[in-house]
Design an enzyme around this catalytic site. Structure first.
Site, PDB file in Angstrom:
ATOM      1  N   HIS A 199     -96.521 -18.071   7.838  1.00  0.00           N
ATOM      2  CA  HIS A 199     -96.181 -17.331   6.612  1.00  0.00           C
ATOM      3  C   HIS A 199     -94.849 -16.608   6.837  1.00  0.00           C
ATOM      4  CE1 HIS A 199     -96.312 -14.290   3.475  1.00  0.00           C
ATOM      5  NE2 HIS A 199     -97.189 -15.058   2.843  1.00  0.00           N
TER       6      HIS A 199
ATOM      7  N   GLU B  24     -93.089 -21.455  -0.169  1.00  0.00           N
ATOM      8  CA  GLU B  24     -93.066 -20.033  -0.535  1.00  0.00           C
ATOM      9  C   GLU B  24     -91.683 -19.448  -0.270  1.00  0.00           C
ATOM     10  OE1 GLU B  24     -96.968 -17.558  -0.728  1.00  0.00           O
ATOM     11  OE2 GLU B  24     -95.948 -17.372   1.177  1.00  0.00           O
TER      12      GLU B  24
HETATM   13  P1  PGA Z   1     -97.732 -12.841  -3.754  1.00  0.00           P
HETATM   14  O1  PGA Z   1     -97.884 -13.301  -2.234  1.00  0.00           O
HETATM   15  O2  PGA Z   1     -98.647 -13.681  -4.585  1.00  0.00           O
HETATM   16  O3  PGA Z   1     -98.107 -11.383  -3.742  1.00  0.00           O
HETATM   17  O4  PGA Z   1     -96.303 -13.058  -4.138  1.00  0.00           O
HETATM   18  C1  PGA Z   1     -97.966 -14.650  -1.878  1.00  0.00           C
HETATM   19  C2  PGA Z   1     -97.965 -14.775  -0.384  1.00  0.00           C
HETATM   20  O5  PGA Z   1     -97.213 -14.055   0.278  1.00  0.00           O
HETATM   21  O6  PGA Z   1     -98.724 -15.583   0.182  1.00  0.00           O
END
Ligand code: PGA
Length: 225
Positions: free
Chosen positions: A95, A147
């Protein structure tokens, strides 16, 4: 209606009591069968959540948010993939919060992916650049989460979800490199979930902030179809 993966990333939040309240509220809802819902919980809650799910025959699944790059052994503070596998089917790996706060490199992430695979956990590997796929090889039973760090709701005052057209383009590039499911994460909420899930090549979403309150997560699931 396509099948979709919905991951709830609780990050470093919730005590056992909070988790119990969340499960009690969310589990009485009936959700569409085409959704595969996975709670990515802190290590401390994996046992409790997986037992709760079994006891109540819920259609929820469990994952960890990270695993050790090492096998079990003298690695104080680490939690190995085989320890996680007792309670979970998935593990998030790499992540962006781990890459930036804990200096995780692509090499370390690759080691974690190998550990996950050899223990039978499905790795959910977060990337924001195509080059981060390089060490991963191809044709794996792996899920890629696209992401972009700026899209993560807690990343700063300018955080905003990535434009769906750009998500589609990026996901296409991922799929040209690796045959795997690809999900999108970053400021997903009850208003925009349908739009992300309707992108043809997107197989699901990773929800952070909006997965924490039961009602806000319920709204996301209801709007997912
Ligand atoms: P968020 O986080 O939905 O609060 O943007 C997503 C993540 O970091 O996995």
């Amino acid at each position: 209606m396509k099948d979709a993966l919905i991951f709830a990333n609780w990050k470093s939040n919730k005590t056992k009591n909070d988790a119990k309240n969340w499960l009690e509220e969310v589990s009485v809802q009936i959700f569409p069968q085409n959704l595969e819902i996975v709670i990515l919980a802190p290590f401390t809650l994996l046992d409790f959540i997986s037992s709760y799910i079994k006891m109540n025959s819920l259609l929820l699944k469990v994952g960890a948010q990270d695993i050790s790059p090492f096998e079990s052994g003298p690695y104080t503070g680490e939690v190995s993939a085989s320890q996680v596998k007792e309670f979970a089917e998935f593990s998030l790996i790499g992540h962006s919060e781990r890459r930036s706060n804990f200096g995780e490199s692509n090499e370390m992430i690759q080691k974690k992916v190998e550990r996950a695979e050899s223990s039978g956990l499905i790795p959910v590997v977060c990337i924001s650049r195509i080059s981060q796929l390089e060490s991963l090889g191809s044709n794996r039973d792996i899920i890629i989460a696209y992401e972009p760090p700026f899209a993560i709701s807690t990343s700063g005052p300018d955080a905003s979800p990535e434009n769906p057209d750009l998500v589609s383009e990026f996901v296409q590039k991922i799929k040209e490199k690796i045959q795997s499911k690809v999900i999108y994460g970053g400021s997903v909420d009850a208003q925009n979930i349908k739009e992300y899930l309707s992108i043809e090549n997107v197989d699901g979403v990773l929800v952070g902030g909006k997965s924490l309150e039961p009602q806000s997560f319920i709204n996301i699931l209801k709007n997912a179809v």
